[in-house]
Scaffold this motif. Structure first.
Motif, PDB file in Angstrom:
ATOM      1  N   MET A   1      21.234  10.123 -52.682  1.00  0.00           N
ATOM      2  CA  MET A   1      20.710   9.334 -53.486  1.00  0.00           C
ATOM      3  C   MET A   1      19.539  10.989 -53.997  1.00  0.00           C
ATOM      4  O   MET A   1      19.822  10.927 -55.120  1.00  0.00           O
ATOM      5  CB  MET A   1      20.434   8.267 -53.904  1.00  0.00           C
ATOM      6  N   LEU A   2      18.616  10.759 -52.861  1.00  0.00           N
ATOM      7  CA  LEU A   2      17.793  11.235 -53.312  1.00  0.00           C
ATOM      8  C   LEU A   2      17.937  12.896 -52.830  1.00  0.00           C
ATOM      9  O   LEU A   2      17.248  13.825 -52.931  1.00  0.00           O
ATOM     10  CB  LEU A   2      16.299  10.999 -52.612  1.00  0.00           C
ATOM     11  N   MET A   3      18.982  13.247 -51.898  1.00  0.00           N
ATOM     12  CA  MET A   3      19.002  14.666 -51.345  1.00  0.00           C
ATOM     13  C   MET A   3      20.548  15.386 -52.449  1.00  0.00           C
ATOM     14  O   MET A   3      21.160  16.452 -52.546  1.00  0.00           O
ATOM     15  CB  MET A   3      19.286  14.901 -50.103  1.00  0.00           C
ATOM     16  N   ALA A   4      21.501  14.540 -52.119  1.00  0.00           N
ATOM     17  CA  ALA A   4      22.553  15.087 -52.973  1.00  0.00           C
ATOM     18  C   ALA A   4      23.762  15.070 -54.059  1.00  0.00           C
ATOM     19  O   ALA A   4      24.501  15.334 -54.068  1.00  0.00           O
ATOM     20  CB  ALA A   4      24.335  15.107 -51.117  1.00  0.00           C
TER      21      ALA A   4
ATOM     22  N   PRO B   1      24.859  14.024 -57.476  1.00  0.00           N
ATOM     23  CA  PRO B   1      24.583  14.865 -58.943  1.00  0.00           C
ATOM     24  C   PRO B   1      23.580  14.470 -59.715  1.00  0.00           C
ATOM     25  O   PRO B   1      23.098  15.561 -60.784  1.00  0.00           O
ATOM     26  CB  PRO B   1      25.333  15.172 -59.826  1.00  0.00           C
ATOM     27  N   ASP B   2      22.692  13.213 -60.077  1.00  0.00           N
ATOM     28  CA  ASP B   2      22.028  12.791 -60.411  1.00  0.00           C
ATOM     29  C   ASP B   2      20.573  12.972 -60.215  1.00  0.00           C
ATOM     30  O   ASP B   2      19.437  12.326 -60.191  1.00  0.00           O
ATOM     31  CB  ASP B   2      22.065  11.603 -61.045  1.00  0.00           C
ATOM     32  N   VAL B   3      20.446  13.641 -58.993  1.00  0.00           N
ATOM     33  CA  VAL B   3      18.804  13.827 -58.182  1.00  0.00           C
ATOM     34  C   VAL B   3      18.114  13.574 -59.035  1.00  0.00           C
ATOM     35  O   VAL B   3      16.580  13.496 -58.624  1.00  0.00           O
ATOM     36  CB  VAL B   3      19.321  14.620 -57.048  1.00  0.00           C
ATOM     37  N   ALA B   4      18.278  14.591 -59.880  1.00  0.00           N
ATOM     38  CA  ALA B   4      16.955  15.072 -60.614  1.00  0.00           C
ATOM     39  C   ALA B   4      16.203  14.218 -61.660  1.00  0.00           C
ATOM     40  O   ALA B   4      15.807  13.843 -62.621  1.00  0.00           O
ATOM     41  CB  ALA B   4      17.338  16.242 -61.781  1.00  0.00           C
ATOM     42  N   LYS B   5      17.397  13.259 -62.200  1.00  0.00           N
ATOM     43  CA  LYS B   5      16.609  11.895 -62.453  1.00  0.00           C
ATOM     44  C   LYS B   5      16.014  11.080 -62.368  1.00  0.00           C
ATOM     45  O   LYS B   5      15.687   9.999 -62.705  1.00  0.00           O
ATOM     46  CB  LYS B   5      17.606  10.749 -63.205  1.00  0.00           C
ATOM     47  N   ILE B   6      15.698  11.127 -60.184  1.00  0.00           N
ATOM     48  CA  ILE B   6      15.214   9.756 -60.242  1.00  0.00           C
ATOM     49  C   ILE B   6      14.558  10.442 -59.295  1.00  0.00           C
ATOM     50  O   ILE B   6      13.914  11.062 -59.354  1.00  0.00           O
ATOM     51  CB  ILE B   6      16.177   9.467 -58.426  1.00  0.00           C
ATOM     52  N   ASP B   7      13.011   9.064 -59.519  1.00  0.00           N
ATOM     53  CA  ASP B   7      12.119   9.707 -59.035  1.00  0.00           C
ATOM     54  C   ASP B   7      11.690   8.988 -57.509  1.00  0.00           C
ATOM     55  O   ASP B   7      12.191   8.281 -56.897  1.00  0.00           O
ATOM     56  CB  ASP B   7      11.034   9.385 -59.960  1.00  0.00           C
TER      57      ASP B   7
ATOM     58  N   ASP C   1      23.389   2.349 -43.366  1.00  0.00           N
ATOM     59  CA  ASP C   1      24.039   2.127 -44.152  1.00  0.00           C
ATOM     60  C   ASP C   1      23.536   2.755 -45.327  1.00  0.00           C
ATOM     61  O   ASP C   1      23.430   3.623 -46.305  1.00  0.00           O
ATOM     62  CB  ASP C   1      24.968   1.824 -44.853  1.00  0.00           C
ATOM     63  N   ILE C   2      22.004   1.608 -45.601  1.00  0.00           N
ATOM     64  CA  ILE C   2      21.145   2.501 -46.795  1.00  0.00           C
ATOM     65  C   ILE C   2      20.340   3.226 -46.693  1.00  0.00           C
ATOM     66  O   ILE C   2      20.253   4.303 -47.404  1.00  0.00           O
ATOM     67  CB  ILE C   2      20.200   1.171 -46.301  1.00  0.00           C
ATOM     68  N   LYS C   3      20.650   3.819 -44.999  1.00  0.00           N
ATOM     69  CA  LYS C   3      19.253   4.908 -45.102  1.00  0.00           C
ATOM     70  C   LYS C   3      20.406   5.901 -45.407  1.00  0.00           C
ATOM     71  O   LYS C   3      19.327   7.101 -46.489  1.00  0.00           O
ATOM     72  CB  LYS C   3      18.536   5.384 -43.752  1.00  0.00           C
ATOM     73  N   ARG C   4      20.801   6.227 -45.335  1.00  0.00           N
ATOM     74  CA  ARG C   4      22.350   7.564 -45.792  1.00  0.00           C
ATOM     75  C   ARG C   4      22.714   7.321 -47.196  1.00  0.00           C
ATOM     76  O   ARG C   4      22.459   8.161 -47.762  1.00  0.00           O
ATOM     77  CB  ARG C   4      23.963   7.106 -45.322  1.00  0.00           C
ATOM     78  N   THR C   5      22.565   5.979 -47.769  1.00  0.00           N
ATOM     79  CA  THR C   5      22.569   6.018 -49.391  1.00  0.00           C
ATOM     80  C   THR C   5      21.591   5.991 -49.842  1.00  0.00           C
ATOM     81  O   THR C   5      21.471   7.311 -51.238  1.00  0.00           O
ATOM     82  CB  THR C   5      22.539   4.583 -50.261  1.00  0.00           C
ATOM     83  N   VAL C   6      20.497   6.149 -49.613  1.00  0.00           N
ATOM     84  CA  VAL C   6      18.992   6.475 -50.434  1.00  0.00           C
ATOM     85  C   VAL C   6      19.028   8.361 -50.095  1.00  0.00           C
ATOM     86  O   VAL C   6      18.473   9.126 -50.888  1.00  0.00           O
ATOM     87  CB  VAL C   6      17.523   6.181 -49.048  1.00  0.00           C
TER      88      VAL C   6
END
Length: 327
Positions: free
Chosen positions: A140-143, A145-151, A132-137
């Motif tokens: 957040m990092l690939m799909a 809408p706010d992906v561009a805001k995250i390092d 579940d955690i891997k899927r959440t990461v």
């Protein structure tokens, strides 16, 4: 007192105060290609707007719904709840992190949260939590809408109880399930007679059957389920910075003070280990509003002030992630 009763009470035992307000939105991570059901999540983020009281399932929290994220290339922290918990069970910590400049995502582990415990009690739940955690990461990092805001190079993790166990596996630990007490043979059962119980497997699962994620660079674990991590071999691959918290009095969740202390001792890299004096296991749940002080999950040891502790706890968690998720 059953875990189910604890979980239901926890759903209503939430504080409503915060020095500032974080932006808040709700996420739905679609079911994967054979890797699990949909995941519901809450996301907090830095927000420049004035807060308001927001009602969520009968709760009131200070937030700005769907607030534009203030900032660029922000660090990410994923939160994993304990047995029977949910994504608002640590909302004060999430709000504090968001106000400090982090994007924070807390999930409901599917079929293992306060509203749906249909698959919470089998070993499959413990194996599935890190997935579940891997899927959440991934989301957040690939799909997102706010992906561009995250390092993507600055992702951290916070977990409580079984959530702490989840983080340790994500960080590379390989649990020894044979140390667990007997569990029900039916993974969907919330309780079963002794005749239907089975012993956990006598051998640890192969590392390839567990989900690790090297994108998590730092972790905070509060009173983690530790009985399955009592040997050097079980945690030899956990080398990321770790802030480990233990309650002095324990009292639930399979996180005895002795087991947590042993975990701290066998980790290959010395953790930032904090023992919270006079705290019980559930003291790590968010402080309760005054009208819920007598709920079972809100009762602390005499003389323990959960609200005061959480202010100190949240400050230490923020400092740890700032130190270890720097650019």
């Amino acid at each position: 007192m059953t875990y189910r009763r604890l979980a239901l009470a926890a759903a209503f035992c939430l504080a409503v105060s915060s020095a500032h307000a974080a932006g808040l939105k709700f996420l739905h991570i679609p079911d994967g290609q054979g890797d699990g059901p949909a995941i519901d999540a809450a996301m907090w983020s830095p927000c420049a707007e004035v807060p308001a009281d927001v009602r969520i399932e009968g709760l009131t929290v200070p937030a700005v719904l769907d607030c534009p994220i203030a900032g660029e290339k922000l660090p990410l922290v994923i939160i994993s709840h304990g047995y029977g918990g949910w994504y608002l069970g640590h909302h004060d910590t999430a709000e504090a992190l968001a106000d400090a400049g982090f994007v924070v995502v807390a999930i409901n582990h599917p079929h293992a949260n306060y509203a749906d415990m249909s698959r919470a009690d089998g070993l499959g739940a413990l194996i599935g939590r890190p997935v579940d955690i891997k899927r959440t990461v991934d989301f957040m990092l690939m799909a997102s809408p706010d992906v561009a805001k995250i390092d993507p190079q600055r992702a951290g993790f916070y977990g409580f109880s079984q959530g702490g166990y989840t983080g340790l596996v994500i960080a590379g630990a390989n649990p020894d399930f044979s140390r667990l007490p007997p569990r029900c043979a039916d993974p969907k059962a919330t309780g079963c007679p002794q005749a239907n119980q089975i012993r956990p497997p006598q051998q640890r699962p192969l590392p390839q059957s567990l989900t690790h994620d090297p994108r998590i660079k730092a972790m905070v674990a509060a009173d983690p389920l530790s009985i399955v991590f009592q040997t050097t071999d079980s945690v030899k691959d956990v080398t990321i910075p770790l802030q480990l918290w233990g309650s002095e009095l324990g009292g639930g969740g399979g996180a005895s003070p002795d087991d947590v202390a042993t975990l701290a001792r066998v980790l290959p890299e010395k953790p930032d280990f904090r023992i919270v004096r006079n705290a019980v296991h559930l003291s790590f749940l968010t402080p309760c509003p005054k009208n819920r002080q007598f709920s079972e999950v809100c009762i602390d040891a005499p003389g323990f002030d959960r609200a005061v502790f959480h202010r100190e706890f949240n400050a230490e968690v923020i400092a740890f992630f700032r130190q270890n998720l720097r650019k």
